[in-house]
Design a protein around this motif. Structure first.
Motif, PDB file in Angstrom:
ATOM      1  N   GLY A 166       0.769  -1.233   0.000  1.00  0.00           N
ATOM      2  CA  GLY A 166       0.000   0.000   0.000  1.00  0.00           C
ATOM      3  C   GLY A 166       0.797   1.278   0.000  1.00  0.00           C
ATOM      4  O   GLY A 166       0.225   2.365   0.174  1.00  0.00           O
ATOM      5  N   ASN A 167       2.106   1.217  -0.216  1.00  0.00           N
ATOM      6  CA  ASN A 167       2.931   2.429  -0.305  1.00  0.00           C
ATOM      7  C   ASN A 167       2.975   2.870  -1.770  1.00  0.00           C
ATOM      8  O   ASN A 167       3.653   2.267  -2.592  1.00  0.00           O
ATOM      9  N   LEU A 168       2.252   3.941  -2.093  1.00  0.00           N
ATOM     10  CA  LEU A 168       2.141   4.416  -3.476  1.00  0.00           C
ATOM     11  C   LEU A 168       2.942   5.693  -3.701  1.00  0.00           C
ATOM     12  O   LEU A 168       2.625   6.495  -4.591  1.00  0.00           O
ATOM     13  N   LYS A 169       3.995   5.860  -2.934  1.00  0.00           N
ATOM     14  CA  LYS A 169       4.812   7.073  -2.991  1.00  0.00           C
ATOM     15  C   LYS A 169       5.271   7.410  -4.404  1.00  0.00           C
ATOM     16  O   LYS A 169       5.341   8.573  -4.786  1.00  0.00           O
ATOM     17  N   TYR A 170       5.614   6.392  -5.186  1.00  0.00           N
ATOM     18  CA  TYR A 170       6.168   6.621  -6.524  1.00  0.00           C
ATOM     19  C   TYR A 170       5.195   6.271  -7.650  1.00  0.00           C
ATOM     20  O   TYR A 170       5.585   6.228  -8.808  1.00  0.00           O
ATOM     21  N   SER A 171       3.936   6.007  -7.308  1.00  0.00           N
ATOM     22  CA  SER A 171       2.971   5.594  -8.314  1.00  0.00           C
ATOM     23  C   SER A 171       2.432   6.795  -9.092  1.00  0.00           C
ATOM     24  O   SER A 171       2.251   7.879  -8.542  1.00  0.00           O
ATOM     25  N   LYS A 172       2.153   6.583 -10.371  1.00  0.00           N
ATOM     26  CA  LYS A 172       1.558   7.612 -11.203  1.00  0.00           C
ATOM     27  C   LYS A 172       0.132   7.918 -10.730  1.00  0.00           C
ATOM     28  O   LYS A 172      -0.576   7.043 -10.216  1.00  0.00           O
ATOM     29  N   SER A 173      -0.303   9.146 -10.955  1.00  0.00           N
ATOM     30  CA  SER A 173      -1.620   9.570 -10.495  1.00  0.00           C
ATOM     31  C   SER A 173      -2.740   8.771 -11.149  1.00  0.00           C
ATOM     32  O   SER A 173      -3.826   8.625 -10.583  1.00  0.00           O
ATOM     33  N   LYS A 174      -2.508   8.236 -12.357  1.00  0.00           N
ATOM     34  CA  LYS A 174      -3.553   7.475 -13.046  1.00  0.00           C
ATOM     35  C   LYS A 174      -4.014   6.280 -12.217  1.00  0.00           C
ATOM     36  O   LYS A 174      -5.200   5.927 -12.225  1.00  0.00           O
ATOM     37  N   TYR A 175      -3.098   5.648 -11.500  1.00  0.00           N
ATOM     38  CA  TYR A 175      -3.450   4.482 -10.701  1.00  0.00           C
ATOM     39  C   TYR A 175      -4.241   4.892  -9.460  1.00  0.00           C
ATOM     40  O   TYR A 175      -5.203   4.225  -9.069  1.00  0.00           O
ATOM     41  N   LYS A 176      -3.838   5.994  -8.851  1.00  0.00           N
ATOM     42  CA  LYS A 176      -4.561   6.488  -7.679  1.00  0.00           C
ATOM     43  C   LYS A 176      -5.950   6.964  -8.083  1.00  0.00           C
ATOM     44  O   LYS A 176      -6.926   6.755  -7.352  1.00  0.00           O
ATOM     45  N   ALA A 177      -6.047   7.607  -9.250  1.00  0.00           N
ATOM     46  CA  ALA A 177      -7.346   8.087  -9.726  1.00  0.00           C
ATOM     47  C   ALA A 177      -8.299   6.918  -9.964  1.00  0.00           C
ATOM     48  O   ALA A 177      -9.490   6.990  -9.636  1.00  0.00           O
ATOM     49  N   LEU A 178      -7.789   5.837 -10.542  1.00  0.00           N
ATOM     50  CA  LEU A 178      -8.616   4.662 -10.777  1.00  0.00           C
ATOM     51  C   LEU A 178      -9.109   4.078  -9.459  1.00  0.00           C
ATOM     52  O   LEU A 178     -10.298   3.775  -9.294  1.00  0.00           O
ATOM     53  N   ALA A 179      -8.205   3.921  -8.501  1.00  0.00           N
ATOM     54  CA  ALA A 179      -8.587   3.367  -7.200  1.00  0.00           C
ATOM     55  C   ALA A 179      -9.608   4.270  -6.509  1.00  0.00           C
ATOM     56  O   ALA A 179     -10.597   3.787  -5.938  1.00  0.00           O
TER      57      ALA A 179
END
Length: 375
Positions: free
Chosen positions: A187-200
């Motif tokens: 669950g550490n999304l520090k380096y994840s692109k915003s597209k993945y967070k937006a989908l979630a």
């Protein structure tokens, strides 16, 4: 929806995946729009109470349909690359393989499909239809597909696809866990692109739930190893610290232990001394001391490096994790750091990985004419 996340921590990812599929991926046929969604993402194929479902983003819309076990399409974020994948059975790979020639070693694709595809295509690992043409040879990818780039899912699907095709041809594709796999899956999304967070966010979910063990790729990931040997060549994402010189840390023990804990939260892992070490700064997914002399990384002496290689009965060790301008060797060419800035090196014609062939260690490039023996 965060109640589901708390249930996850208490009851495990498998239960969470089923519950999430039943409650959150509804209604099935409704297309949802969100300004933060990318043009393409997925597919995320998962098991629900009503059978297999396929959830993906097309033209900035979430679409959920029934999934049948037939070829399905995977499209990159920019729409440039599109290929078909067939679902197949998976199992835990062996941790050691007989020696032999022709092993290509790559590392840290980090969602950069263009660079990953380029090196595979130009080195004739894959053909024009993204199919395996590497025969009985091996490809080793030393971790870190998650984070930084926009095409995490397509890279995983391509590896998944090539793994089965290589098996049928007598070859082998090896994907090992990296530290970004363990970060995302806890669950550490520090380096994840915003597209993945937006989908979630649009789904009302935590992103790592899209990779639960009731999903095809999540189940496949759970079967991966952390360390593998091919002949006397050893592969691990970050490196081996002095603490690994312990008879409890055999390669099978490391692999089994990481698989046991990798889907758990950091809090749950902290209750286990084994997990605390394996996912800590001196564990095989994070330790930089083999390739860095910075004191904060607890540099490994040459004597200890030789001791560890002897303990694992290996002549050479290949790692990723730490970025170098070019593929670099250490300890008298016994340890090789393969991680480079793939996009930068592709654009500038610099080294991208290694090819172990005919007893030689060969630097590989996007232009195969540049391939040369590493000195």
């Amino acid at each position: 929806m965060r109640i589901i996340s708390r249930l996850c921590m208490r009851t495990g990812i498998a239960f969470c995946s089923v519950l999430s599929a039943a409650l959150l991926f509804t209604p099935e046929s409704k297309a949802q729009e969100n300004g933060g969604l990318s043009k393409f993402d997925g597919p995320y194929i998962y098991r629900s109470e009503n059978g297999w479902k396929n959830m993906e983003v097309r033209d900035h819309k979430i679409q959920i349909t029934d999934h049948v076990e037939a070829p399905f399409w995977v499209t990159t974020d920019d729409g440039k690359h599109r290929f078909q994948v067939v679902q197949h059975d998976v199992k835990v790979p062996d941790w050691k393989y007989p020696g032999g020639n022709d092993i290509m070693v790559l590392s840290d694709p980090h969602g950069d499909f263009e660079s990953f595809h380029a090196i595979l295509k130009e080195q004739k690992v894959i053909g024009s239809d993204y199919q395996w043409i590497f025969g009985k040879k091996h490809v080793v990818i030393i971790g870190d597909v998650f984070d930084r780039g926009s095409d995490v899912v397509p890279i995983f699907w391509l590896i998944y696809k090539l793994e089965e095709e290589a098996n049928k041809a007598g070859g082998k594709v090896h994907f090992l866990f990296g530290n970004h796999e363990e970060m995302t899956l806890r669950g550490n999304l520090k380096y994840s692109k915003s597209k993945y967070k937006a989908l979630a966010d649009e789904l009302g979910k935590d992103y790592q739930e899209l990779w639960g063990t009731e999903t095809v790729l999540g189940h496949w990931l759970l079967q991966r190893n952390t360390m593998e040997k091919i002949g006397d060549n050893l592969f691990v994402h970050a490196g081996l610290s002095r603490e690994m010189f312990d008879n409890k840390w055999t390669i099978p023990a490391v692999n089994d232990s990481v698989r046991t804990y990798i889907f758990q939260t950091k809090e749950l892992r902290s209750q286990s001394p084994a997990a605390t070490f394996l996912f800590g700064s001196t564990g095989p997914l994070w330790y930089r001391g083999m390739v860095s002399q910075d004191e904060k990384y607890q540099p490994l002496s040459e004597a200890d490096a030789n001791l560890l290689l002897g303990y694992y009965d290996a002549k050479k060790l290949f790692v990723g994790h730490t970025i170098f301008p070019e593929v670099t060797s250490f300890y008298g060419s016994r340890v090789y750091a393969v991680n480079v800035n793939n996009k930068n090196n592709r654009e500038k014609g610099l080294s991208r990985g290694l090819w172990l062939k005919d007893g030689k260690t060969i630097l590989i490039y996007d232009n195969p004419k540049q391939n040369k023996v590493m000195k």
